[in-house]
Write an enzyme that holds these catalytic residues in place. Structure first.
Site, PDB file in Angstrom:
ATOM      1  N   ASP A 329       0.787  -1.109   0.313  1.00  0.00           N
ATOM      2  CA  ASP A 329      -0.253   0.294   0.150  1.00  0.00           C
ATOM      3  C   ASP A 329       0.905   1.553   0.010  1.00  0.00           C
ATOM      4  OD1 ASP A 329      -2.551  -1.171   0.162  1.00  0.00           O
ATOM      5  OD2 ASP A 329      -2.814  -0.415   2.425  1.00  0.00           O
TER       6      ASP A 329
HETATM    7  N1  LIG Z   1     -12.215   9.473   3.935  1.00  0.00           N
HETATM    8  C1  LIG Z   1     -12.460   9.580   2.693  1.00  0.00           C
HETATM    9  N2  LIG Z   1     -13.476  10.616   2.460  1.00  0.00           N
HETATM   10  C2  LIG Z   1     -13.838  11.116   0.586  1.00  0.00           C
HETATM   11  N3  LIG Z   1     -12.954  10.427   0.407  1.00  0.00           N
HETATM   12  C3  LIG Z   1     -11.663   9.142   0.522  1.00  0.00           C
HETATM   13  C4  LIG Z   1     -11.166   9.099   1.129  1.00  0.00           C
HETATM   14  N4  LIG Z   1     -10.262   8.555   2.008  1.00  0.00           N
HETATM   15  C5  LIG Z   1      -9.759   8.602   0.856  1.00  0.00           C
HETATM   16  N5  LIG Z   1     -10.464   8.979  -0.425  1.00  0.00           N
HETATM   17  C6  LIG Z   1     -10.394   8.955  -1.982  1.00  0.00           C
HETATM   18  O1  LIG Z   1     -10.285   7.553  -2.018  1.00  0.00           O
HETATM   19  C7  LIG Z   1      -9.179   7.346  -3.124  1.00  0.00           C
HETATM   20  C8  LIG Z   1      -8.547   5.834  -2.477  1.00  0.00           C
HETATM   21  O2  LIG Z   1      -7.947   5.598  -1.369  1.00  0.00           O
HETATM   22  P1  LIG Z   1      -7.940   4.371  -0.744  1.00  0.00           P
HETATM   23  O3  LIG Z   1      -7.709   4.588   1.207  1.00  0.00           O
HETATM   24  O4  LIG Z   1      -8.275   3.293  -1.419  1.00  0.00           O
HETATM   25  O5  LIG Z   1      -6.005   4.040  -0.823  1.00  0.00           O
HETATM   26  P2  LIG Z   1      -4.593   4.979  -0.569  1.00  0.00           P
HETATM   27  O6  LIG Z   1      -4.870   5.467   0.906  1.00  0.00           O
HETATM   28  O7  LIG Z   1      -5.303   6.394  -1.497  1.00  0.00           O
HETATM   29  O8  LIG Z   1      -3.844   4.072  -0.632  1.00  0.00           O
HETATM   30  P3  LIG Z   1      -3.604   2.613  -0.310  1.00  0.00           P
HETATM   31  O9  LIG Z   1      -3.930   2.037  -0.392  1.00  0.00           O
HETATM   32  O10 LIG Z   1      -2.066   2.969  -1.161  1.00  0.00           O
HETATM   33  O11 LIG Z   1      -3.365   3.314   1.005  1.00  0.00           O
HETATM   34  C9  LIG Z   1      -7.749   8.069  -2.066  1.00  0.00           C
HETATM   35  O12 LIG Z   1      -7.489   8.376  -3.858  1.00  0.00           O
HETATM   36  C10 LIG Z   1      -8.864   9.431  -2.402  1.00  0.00           C
HETATM   37  O13 LIG Z   1      -9.392  10.342  -3.444  1.00  0.00           O
HETATM   38 CA   LIG Z   2      -5.712   1.219   1.621  1.00  0.00          CA
END
Ligand SMILES: Nc1ncnc2c1ncn2[C@@H]1O[C@H](COP(=O)(O)OP(=O)(O)OP(=O)(O)O)[C@@H](O)[C@H]1O
Ligand SMILES: [Ca+2]
Length: 887
Positions: A329
């Site tokens: 991640d």
């Molecule tokens: N709390 C939130 N509210 C709204 N949108 C969000 C939130 N957190 C993340 N996102 C959006 O969703 C996308 C994907 O988030 P996700 O948590 O799946 O992965 P990440 O945390 O960006 O990356 P990784 O998988 O490397 O941890 C983010 O890039 C962001 O644009």
């Molecule tokens: Ca994630």
């Protein structure tokens, strides 16, 4: 209370009955009182195997059977001392095995406790994380997607809750839940207003009142334990087990042949012959080996835990050393997960924001670097309101440090709103769409001056589509987003949609179109500095690193380049993967190191492809939907801090600090443990080999036995139990992390190792024969036996220093790092002096207190073995290298 039918009552009735409150929960006095009344919320420990059974189990081993048979035979031959000593060895061996096993069990037990289940409860109006054994009836429990249900609950509030109840019902499909009361004759599987201890929340959220705890829960009544105990046997130990069995058969066959040959060729007296054959059998058995291997593994697990890598299964320690690719991640693992909003763009304006971290100190500046009056900026004000409203995080001060509870991406938006010069309202949410990494956005229905609207925040690319932008507008926003992503910032979009007054529930369908974009926020999340070094280590060690993130591709690429994961511009998005065939993914995954906008299914596709390519993969994950990928990976790695219980349960390793470098450290430790296991075997077996050769030679040549069975057993025990243990503490050899990972199918004993074991056995055995038959020919047997015993022990003592290094011996700092090697060497010399010169001991072993000058022989044998084996290692490596070059 267990016979009470809670599901037939309304939740108000349950609330009254249990004297609790859905709004405030129990207060601490009530909790304390109930803890006394109902006891801790846990199931009785598994039926413990009694200690004496565990002890006796140590004797359930073919090698020990052979020893016991030898004891019986010596007894009937009237050799009572031999009988006693053989029995003593069997018992000592049993005790050692028993102690080691308990130690290993304790270590695993301790580690299991580190993974104790936590649950979110409402107590005295405050949300709090508590250990789930502390939960009492009447507690209000808050469940989120990925949680393990800590007790039986009567639900009173739920949002799209689905629960996986297979531990209880055996059905693996998720059950939808609701909060109304049910008929008395509803079967367990249909009691949809209850959730049961031991099941897991697969999606949605809920609140419920604890009605049953511990043994009175449904699962408690079925009496199935929540955490199954892990097997202690690892594939490697199984391999050595099998190896032990093979050896036993070989030894037995050899013994019989020798017995027959002895009778035919030399026509020995059969009693004497039998004794000699027993010596051979006893000599050839590596009694101490299994115990030593177990303790090396257990010590490895312990030292990994000290370095924040908690192994959930013992075999994974071996697998770790063979890892060829780590898929990680981004957020929180490669980066610090300390988010700060640095810029905001709306339809008309761009702003920058000062201040770092969650501290709500700083200003929102306009393009001329002047503090803006938010009251006058309509879009900005509404953006801040939306960001603060559709938000489940909180910031708070701990000491002089501002911290976040909840999702850091959301926490930094609170900080941003607090930096405004006017108060930003948090509106009440009437219905919400929770964040899901599948959809990548989150929304809430609010009402403001009789106007209903949906506030939404999430990945910009998703919101752009929902907004149905014209090409010019789209270009404007794309450019603003790209500017920020390229710097490695995470960009979040905020929007709204006005809806009819009648709307009171919203779902994904309601936000697919008609969104008005309010603006974008650019959030920095600095990379972890230590990760840069860790990635270099991986590359040198032939381990590929892949970033698999939910974030935007430009953000992902910028961070990946900064960390050194890639120096190219290749990045693949999740939806591109969905279009490819399995074959295409298999070749793509070898070339691309960065995967962006991925869904949990993409992770599963990627591990699958890597495994089909022959990789041994470690894969990180935190959410419920990561569980399949975690299970599939050879080493599933769950986040200890932000990971869900389901993710932890699906994985082999839990990172206590969520840090990528910890994975790399664990891999290094895995390689060390594996190397030391191999070295231990390489070290111990020549003892037995040399002894067996000596006994066989004596029999065939018709000369007196060089060692009595008692002496042989002494040598076996002293070398296995004292000297070999030093190898458990051997540090990782320099250069091990610049070699490619081992082949996972590699056999424990490579052909070279087999050669080495035979070579050293012949060397030691030959040297001793030469002394006995040549240099000291004609000496009395007591002298000869004593010198033979010391020569064997000294040869092994020196041989230890051969084995410590794979390549060649050198006096570097690593040589001195392993204090245990010197400690056991010193101890061993003291032992040898004691058994020679303390009359009581020397009598028992049948040794002669030799004059000092005779010590020359053992020391020379030791030195000789050391020098010759070093030369052999040198030549072999030259030759092996040549062969490799030619290939
Ligand atoms: N709390 C939130 N509210 C709204 N949108 C969000 C939130 N957190 C993340 N996102 C959006 O969703 C996308 C994907 O988030 P996700 O948590 O799946 O992965 P990440 O945390 O960006 O990356 P990784 O998988 O490397 O941890 C983010 O890039 C962001 O644009
Ligand atoms: Ca994630």
């Amino acid at each position: 209370m267990a016979d009470k039918k809670w599901f037939t009552l309304s939740h108000e009735e349950v609330e009254r009955e249990l004297e609790t409150s859905k709004q405030t929960g129990l207060n601490s006095e009530a909790v304390d009182k109930r803890k006394e009344e109902y006891g801790l919320n846990k199931l009785p420990e598994d039926e413990q195997t009694p200690e004496w059974v565990k002890f006796l189990k140590q004797f359930n081993d073919i090698l020990i059977y052979i020893l016991l048979a030898a004891a019986v035979v010596t007894f009937f031959l009237g050799q009572y001392i031999d009988t006693a000593v053989i029995l003593l060895v069997a018992v000592v061996n049993g005790v050692i095995g028993y102690v080691q096993e308990s130690k290993a069990e304790k270590a695993l037990e301790g580690i299991k406790n580190m993974l104790s289940l936590e649950a979110m409860v409402l107590r005295g109006e405050q949300k709090a994380e508590v250990d789930s054994i502390e939960i009492v009836p009447g507690d209000i429990v808050i469940l989120n997607s990925g949680d393990k249900v800590p007790a039986d609950l009567r639900l009173f509030e739920e949002h799209k809750l689905k629960v996986e109840e297979s531990p209880l019902t055996g059905e693996s499909t998720s059950v939808e839940k609701q909060t109304d009361k049910l008929d008395e004759d509803t079967p367990l599987g249909d009691r949809t207003n209850m959730v049961f201890s031991g099941t897991t929340v697969s999606s949605g959220k809920a609140r419920g009142i604890v009605v049953e705890t511990g043994e009175s829960t449904e699962i408690g009544q079925i009496n199935r334990s929540m955490n199954e105990v892990e097997e202690i046997k690892t594939p490697l130990l199984k391999q050595t087990d099998k190896f032990g069995k093979t050896i036993s058969v070989v030894i037995l066959v050899l013994a019989v042949l020798l017995f027959i040959a002895g009778l035919l060729i030399h026509d020995y007296e059969w009693g004497e012959l039998l004794l000699s054959v027993i010596s051979l059998t006893v000599a050839s058995i590596p009694e101490g080996l299994p115990a030593i291997l177990t303790i090396i593994l257990a010590l490895g697990v312990q030292s990994m835990a000290d370095k924040h890598a908690i192994m959930r299964t013992l075999p994974s320690v071996e697998t770790l050393g063979a890892v060829t690719v780590i898929c990680s991640d981004k957020t929180g693992t490669l980066t610090k997960n300390e988010m700060t909003v640095q810029s905001v763009v709306t339809r008309e304006k761009a702003y920058t924001v000062t201040g770092l971290g969650y501290e709500p100190e700083g200003k929102i500046l306009d393009e001329k670097e002047k503090a803006v009056d938010v009251a006058e900026e309509n879009d900005l004000k509404e953006l801040l309101t939306a960001a603060k409203t559709v938000n489940e995080a909180d910031i708070y001060k701990k000491g002089d440090q501002w911290e976040v509870s909840g999702d850091p991406t959301e926490g930094c938006l609170i900080t941003l709103a607090e930096k405004s010069n006017v108060d930003i309202e948090t509106l009440a949410i009437q219905s919400k769409i929770p964040f899901d990494s599948e959809y990548k956005y989150m929304a809430g229905l609010v009402e403001e001056s009789n106007l209903k609207k949906i506030y939404i925040k999430g990945a910009p690319d998703r919101l752009f589509d929902m907004a149905g932008l014209g090409s010019e507008e789209r270009a404007y926003w794309e450019e603003k987003m790209s500017e920020r992503s390229k710097k490695g910032e995470r960009v979040l979009a905020v929007g709204l949609k006005e809806v009819s007054e009648a709307t009171d529930r919203i779902g994904h369908d309601d936000v697919q179109s008609g969104i008005t974009l309010l603006g974008l926020t650019g959030i920095i999340d600095p990379p972890r500095e230590e990760v840069i070094e860790a990635i270099k280590v991986c590359k040198e060690a032939g381990i590929q690193v892949k970033m698999i993130t939910g974030d935007h591709k430009e953000t992902a690429l910028a961070i990946a380049r900064e960390l050194g994961i890639t120096d190219q511009d290749k990045v693949t998005e999740g939806r591109e993967l969905d279009e490819l065939s399995e074959e295409e993914i298999r070749s793509l995954v070898e070339e691309v190191d960065v995967f962006a906008r991925t869904s949990p299914q993409n992770k599963l596709q990627l591990v699958g492809a890597l495994q089909n390519n022959g990789h041994v993969s470690a894969m990180t994950g935190d959410g419920v939907n990561d569980a399949p990928a975690l299970k599939r990976a050879d080493i599933g790695v769950a986040m200890g801090i932000k990971g869900t219980e389901v993710a932890k349960e699906a994985s082999e390793m839990v990172l206590a600090d969520d840090d990528f470098s910890t994975i790399v450290n664990a891999v290094r430790e895995g390689r060390r443990v594996y190397d030391n296991l191999k070295k231990t075997i390489l070290f111990i077996l020549p003892t037995n080999g040399a002894e067996a050769l000596l006994v066989m030679a004596a029999l065939m040549l018709g000369i007196e036995m060089p060692l009595t069975p008692v002496q042989i057993l002494y040598v076996n025990m002293i070398t296995a139990v004292t000297i070999a243990l030093a190898l458990a503490f051997e540090p990782l050899e320099k250069g091990t992390m610049s070699k490619p990972p081992r082949d996972p199918d590699e056999r424990l004993l490579s052909p070279y190792y087999v050669f080495r074991i035979i070579f050293v056995s012949v060397l030691i055995g030959g040297a001793i024969m030469w002394i006995n038959q040549g240099l000291l020919a004609g000496y009395d047997s007591q002298h000869l036996n004593t010198i033979t015993l010391h020569s064997l022990v000294f040869a092994q003592l020196f041989h230890l220093f051969n084995v410590r290094n794979e390549r060649h011996f050198s006096l570097n700092d690593q040589f001195f790092d392993n204090k245990a090697a010197f400690l056991v060497s010193g101890l061993l010399i003291v032992f040898q002096l004691l058994v020679t010169y303390v009359p009581f001991l020397s009598n028992a072993l049948g040794l002669y207190p030799i004059e000092l000058n005779y010590w020359v022989y053992p020391v020379l044998v030791g030195l000789g073995v050391f020098v010759i084996v070093e030369i052999e290692k040198f030549i072999t490596h030259k030759v092996l290298k040549k062969i490799k070059v030619r290939e």
